[in-house]
Design an enzyme around this catalytic site. Structure first.
Site, mmCIF file in Angstrom:
data_model
loop_
_atom_site.group_PDB
_atom_site.id
_atom_site.type_symbol
_atom_site.label_atom_id
_atom_site.label_comp_id
_atom_site.label_asym_id
_atom_site.label_seq_id
_atom_site.Cartn_x
_atom_site.Cartn_y
_atom_site.Cartn_z
ATOM 1 N N CYS A 80 61.738 -49.256 -46.687
ATOM 2 C CA CYS A 80 61.939 -47.812 -46.843
ATOM 3 C C CYS A 80 63.436 -47.584 -47.046
ATOM 4 C CB CYS A 80 61.385 -47.061 -45.631
ATOM 5 S SG CYS A 80 62.124 -47.580 -44.070
ATOM 6 N N GLN A 81 63.970 -46.514 -46.519
ATOM 7 C CA GLN A 81 65.390 -46.234 -46.677
ATOM 8 C C GLN A 81 66.215 -46.965 -45.615
ATOM 9 O OE1 GLN A 81 66.466 -44.449 -49.291
ATOM 10 N NE2 GLN A 81 68.643 -44.563 -48.781
#
Length: 117
Positions: A80-81
């Protein structure tokens, strides 16, 4: 269980992608992916991981244009981030039987900072 067997480092991920094997799944939101992504990744938002990783092989390939990894693949990686949603997605995949699924804990943030894009 130590988190080390569930996490993959930047260097390991880069080597995996350079080999052209493995499957990298970006579980961020569409708006985040539109701003930049790791080349070769496919996009499955974290809330759809269970549904999409449960598709049969033909449906999966039709939807994402890549071969669905086998349950025992050690080259299935989620990110993800920043790592939190990737960890959630990794757990979901493991609960579906992808016992060696891993999380790129550095996420897109680390990847972009290290010039991987």
């Amino acid at each position: 269980m130590a988190s080390s067997d569930k996490d993959i480092s930047y260097g390991e991920l880069k080597a995996l992608l350079a080999k052209g094997s493995g499957l990298l799944v970006d579980v961020r939101g569409k708006d985040e992916v539109d701003r930049g992504r790791i080349p070769g990744s496919i996009h499955i938002p974290v809330e759809h991981v269970e549904r999409d990783m449960s598709l049969d092989a033909a449906e999966f390939q039709s939807k994402f244009g890549v071969v669905k990894p086998p349950l025992d693949s050690s080259e299935l990686v989620f990110h993800c981030q920043l790592g939190r949603r990737g960890a959630v997605a990794t757990e979901k995949a493991r609960s579906l039987g992808f016992t060696n699924a891993r999380n790129y804990a550095g996420g897109y943030k680390e990847w972009s900072e290290k010039g991987g894009k």
